[in-house]
Design a protein around this motif. Structure first.
Motif, PDB file in Angstrom:
ATOM      1  N   ASN A 267      44.407  27.596  28.841  1.00 26.11           N
ATOM      2  CA  ASN A 267      44.489  28.351  30.086  1.00 26.11           C
ATOM      3  C   ASN A 267      45.523  27.783  31.042  1.00 26.11           C
ATOM      4  O   ASN A 267      45.571  28.149  32.206  1.00 26.11           O
ATOM      5  CB  ASN A 267      43.126  28.422  30.781  1.00 26.11           C
ATOM      6  CG  ASN A 267      43.047  29.591  31.745  1.00 26.11           C
ATOM      7  OD1 ASN A 267      43.653  30.629  31.516  1.00 26.11           O
ATOM      8  ND2 ASN A 267      42.313  29.429  32.819  1.00 26.11           N
TER       9      ASN A 267
ATOM     10  N   ASP B 113      37.884  33.791  34.770  1.00 27.51           N
ATOM     11  CA  ASP B 113      39.137  34.064  34.071  1.00 27.51           C
ATOM     12  C   ASP B 113      38.852  34.655  32.693  1.00 27.51           C
ATOM     13  O   ASP B 113      39.432  35.665  32.286  1.00 27.51           O
ATOM     14  CB  ASP B 113      39.937  32.763  33.944  1.00 27.51           C
ATOM     15  CG  ASP B 113      41.341  32.985  33.410  1.00 27.51           C
ATOM     16  OD1 ASP B 113      41.680  34.123  33.052  1.00 27.51           O
ATOM     17  OD2 ASP B 113      42.104  32.011  33.334  1.00 27.51           O
TER      18      ASP B 113
ATOM     19  N   ARG C  65      42.808  35.370  37.231  1.00 26.15           N
ATOM     20  CA  ARG C  65      43.795  34.880  36.285  1.00 26.15           C
ATOM     21  C   ARG C  65      44.502  33.682  36.893  1.00 26.15           C
ATOM     22  O   ARG C  65      44.847  33.679  38.084  1.00 26.15           O
ATOM     23  CB  ARG C  65      44.808  35.972  35.951  1.00 26.15           C
ATOM     24  CG  ARG C  65      45.864  35.565  34.914  1.00 26.15           C
ATOM     25  CD  ARG C  65      46.718  36.764  34.527  1.00 26.15           C
ATOM     26  NE  ARG C  65      47.811  36.412  33.641  1.00 26.15           N
ATOM     27  CZ  ARG C  65      47.704  36.221  32.337  1.00 26.15           C
ATOM     28  NH1 ARG C  65      46.527  36.361  31.764  1.00 26.15           N
ATOM     29  NH2 ARG C  65      48.752  35.907  31.592  1.00 26.15           N
TER      30      ARG C  65
ATOM     31  N   THR D 164      42.259  39.819  39.616  1.00 25.36           N
ATOM     32  CA  THR D 164      42.863  40.878  38.797  1.00 25.36           C
ATOM     33  C   THR D 164      42.477  42.270  39.279  1.00 25.36           C
ATOM     34  O   THR D 164      43.136  43.249  38.942  1.00 25.36           O
ATOM     35  CB  THR D 164      42.426  40.737  37.336  1.00 25.36           C
ATOM     36  OG1 THR D 164      41.001  40.931  37.250  1.00 25.36           O
ATOM     37  CG2 THR D 164      42.801  39.373  36.787  1.00 25.36           C
TER      38      THR D 164
END
Length: 720
Positions: A132, A415, A421, A430
């Protein structure tokens, strides 16, 4: 290649891996079935086998065979640096070129990426956190997913939030799994998964519409070399004294686990003082020191590492002779994983649990750090949605009531769920719809409570302990082992040497912990209306202070915890606690920099005592201030009070910015107190405990501004 020839090639790789010059090594039946599923059938496979069974042999053998067939490199997602180091060494023995990308080698990342792209690397090990990282996720991961020949998920129970060691970053694997080209095999391995976790991991491995169900190869978890036992001792001093007296009787070298960092450091220091060759190993240990400690244990230069769960996964020492727990883990599965480090390559290993009265309080603390309540999650999403730029963790902290580590974990979950994000510069919302899965989170919490009850039952059971643990892992065929203390009788007695007990009591009873003052304001305060930033002016800072002990240690922590835990009744300070605080003061005064040290730079002797108002323990704090003033023959000058219009300034387990925002303007120095300290010397500032340090910092700032020459904090405990 025929099955017979493929099997012969596989065994040849295994011989190189284990250093069998005669070439007689052979894969076991389930090992070969897993290799065949990966290399021939290109299946997704979950292997649940006990520690030491040889799961790494499966993926290294499969890698060699797949590379010979022209497949791309194997990507291994591995959770700990210790595990990566072991795996790289093993790969080299088999002639497999392995490299790693992790937090310890950022200067090598670009070179490693180029080596992978040019085909020079057979195995790439990455930590789940890399999945990530924006640069890795967007720049490296797509290319890796497109060219990977085999994906390996080590310690796969971390994928499942039903498991004992859930890590949100592992959930990112679902994306990588979905992006793999058809026919790329996947292997997930773990030694500690009950039926529920196994099913959850197998379901996630099957991500992707046309992907066949995962092949699950689950073997018996019996460890025939382990002799399990439990010793109940009266208190922490007896446990330390027992370990001091019996450590050298335990076979070979091993691990002593503790539940907290403070306890690990405390125990290691005591054992070294008593002449034992040990080293502390915690999440606070520097990486270079960790590597040195691992090497010392591998080469038997130390008798034991005194460790937290930071050493829980991935440490590979086949001849580890013992594992002792000073304090009980909260989960039988976590416990079995840790004790499974022992006895892999020897016929006998001792495993002992020495439970303590502090265990349940520590379990409750860690349980309080579970997934946040819905209103906190919604608030975070609202803040991100309202921002016109990415927000970093320091920028988010003043706006949400969560500590940084908990905030980061929550964001990782969001996430994976698609609600936020991570990008360069921080986090963004998002806008995707998201629902709070209260039912699942509540269910997970109930499972944690059930696991805690099971650990208490394990310590108390009169039945076979190995059978008990195997049943907790849903291991079919669990039966009495014939080796544990309940089956074969205790191997160790609870007797301790009087001299060792006296030394342990002296060590644990030694009062005093330094309290470092706050010197910098938290970042982001202007965003919540507080024009405070940068360094706190020296003339407004508190001086270094003292506490009687830490709530997380096994010495004074055990005495102070009942006084200070939530819901504890208020009352006058107990005599033994007050006497110990006086001892802290005496040691402080005479120590380096103390007012009685005679050094020119030492502060003047305190001229009075000031207490901090308490809404939960006013009698405890007031009586402590009175006792200190009486013994020191100095006046009790007054109390830093809450202002009349102050809202509740208690923000439990929040971050520094939120805590400071709640305190700012809430505390005040009454006129009588201001008159008493104006133009005077240093004062002692007395409170019950400190957690973030901001109550002491705000109170000290007010007192310094009112004329105190110096403010010297003195509290009963440091929380954490």
């Amino acid at each position: 290649m025929s099955e017979e020839n493929l099997r012969a090639a596989a065994d040849a790789v295994l011989s190189r891996l284990v250093g069998d010059a005669g070439g007689t090594a052979r894969l076991r039946v389930d090992q070969w079935r897993a290799v065949e599923a990966l290399v021939v059938e290109r299946r997704r496979t979950l292997v649940v086998q006990r520690t030491g069974w040889g799961k790494s042999a499966v993926y290294f053998v499969a890698t060699a065979l797949l590379r010979e067939r022209g497949s791309g490199p194997t990507v291994i997602v591995s959770p700990l640096l210790a595990l990566m180091r072991n795996q790289i060494d093993a790969a080299e023995r088999a002639g497999i070129r392995a490299r790693t990308i992790n937090s310890a080698n950022p200067e090598e990342w670009e070179a490693v990426r180029l080596e992978v792209a040019s085909g020079e690397v057979d195995v790439l090990l990455v930590s789940p956190e890399r999945l990530n990282n924006p640069d890795f996720r967007d720049g490296v991961l797509p290319e890796l997913a497109a060219t990977t020949g085999l994906l390996v998920v080590d310690e796969a129970h971390c994928i499942s939030d039903w498991g004992h060691d859930f890590r949100p970053d592992y959930r990112r694997l679902r994306t990588m799994l979905a992006d793999l080209p058809p026919g790329v095999p996947v292997l997930a391995t773990t030694a500690t998964a009950n039926a529920r976790v196994t099913a959850d991991v197998a379901e996630q491995l099957g991500t992707g519409g046309d992907t066949p169900d995962a092949l699950v190869l689950r073997g018996p978890l019996e460890r025939e070399s382990l002799s399990l036992g439990v010793l109940r001792l009266p208190d922490a001093a007896h446990r330390l004294a027992w370990l001091d007296g019996h450590l050298n009787e335990l076979p070979g070298s091993g691990i002593v686990y503790t539940l907290t960092v403070a306890a690990a450091e405390e125990v290691a220091a005591f054992l070294r003082q008593r002449g034992h060759a040990v080293a502390a190993y915690t999440g606070r240990t520097e990486n270079a020191d960790r590597e040195a400690a691992e090497a010392d244990l591998l080469d038997n230069r130390v008798k034991a590492l005194v460790a937290t769960s930071a050493l829980g996964m991935g440490f590979d020492k086949p001849d580890l002779g013992f594992v002792v727990h000073l304090g009980s883990p909260s989960s039988p599965i976590a416990y079995y994983q840790q004790v499974g480090r022992a006895g892999r390559g020897v016929e006998h290993a001792d495993v002992l649990l020495l439970p303590g009265p502090e265990d349940e309080a520590i379990w409750r603390y860690f349980a309080s750090l579970a997934f946040p309540a819905e209103e906190q999650v919604r608030r975070t999403l609202e803040v991100l949605a309202a921002s016109d730029r990415p927000l970093s963790l320091p920028a988010l902290e003043p706006l949400v009531e969560l500590r940084r580590s908990r905030l980061e974990t929550m964001l990782k979950v969001l996430d994976v769920d698609g609600a936020v994000r991570r990008v360069r510069g921080g986090w963004v919302a998002t806008g995707a719809p998201w629902s709070y899965d209260r039912e699942r989170y509540d269910w997970v919490a109930r499972q944690r409570e059930a696991e805690q009850r099971a650990m208490k039952e394990y310590a108390a059971t009169a039945e076979c302990r190995m059978e008990f643990l195997r049943r907790q892992l849903d291991d079919e065929g669990a039966a009495p082992c014939g080796r544990c203390d309940n089956c074969a009788g205790p191997r160790f007695t609870p007797e301790v040497d009087p001299a060792a007990l006296e030394a342990a009591r002296g060590e644990l009873g030694r009062p005093g912990v330094e309290v470092e003052p706050r010197r910098m304001w938290p970042t982001g305060l202007p965003s919540v209306g507080l024009e405070l930033k940068g360094r706190i002016p020296p003339g407004e800072q508190a001086a270094p202070g003292r506490a009687l002990g830490r709530l997380s240690d096994i010495g004074w922590g055990n005495r102070l915890r009942p006084l200070l835990e939530q819901g504890a009744p208020d009352g006058r300070v107990p005599d033994d606690v007050a006497d110990a605080v006086v001892a802290v003061l005496a040691d402080w005064a005479k120590g380096p920099g103390g007012w009685a040290s005679g050094r020119p730079e030492a502060p003047a002797r305190p001229v009075g005592v000031v207490t901090v108002a308490s809404r939960t323990r006013p009698l405890l704090v007031r009586s402590l201030g009175e006792r200190i003033a009486a013994v020191g023959r100095i006046p009790l000058l007054g109390t830093v009070e809450y202002s009349d219009d102050a809202v509740d300034a208690r923000v439990p387990r929040s971050n520094s910015a939120q805590r400071l925002r709640a305190l700012h303007g809430a505390l005040t120095v009454p006129g009588t107190l201001a008159e008493a300290i104006a133009g005077g010397g240093p004062v002692l500032l007395v409170d019950d405990f400190t957690e973030t340090g901001w109550t002491l910092a705000v109170a000290a700032r007010l007192l310094r501004r009112a004329g105190a020459e110096a403010v010297m904090p003195l509290v009963l405990a440091v929380r954490g």
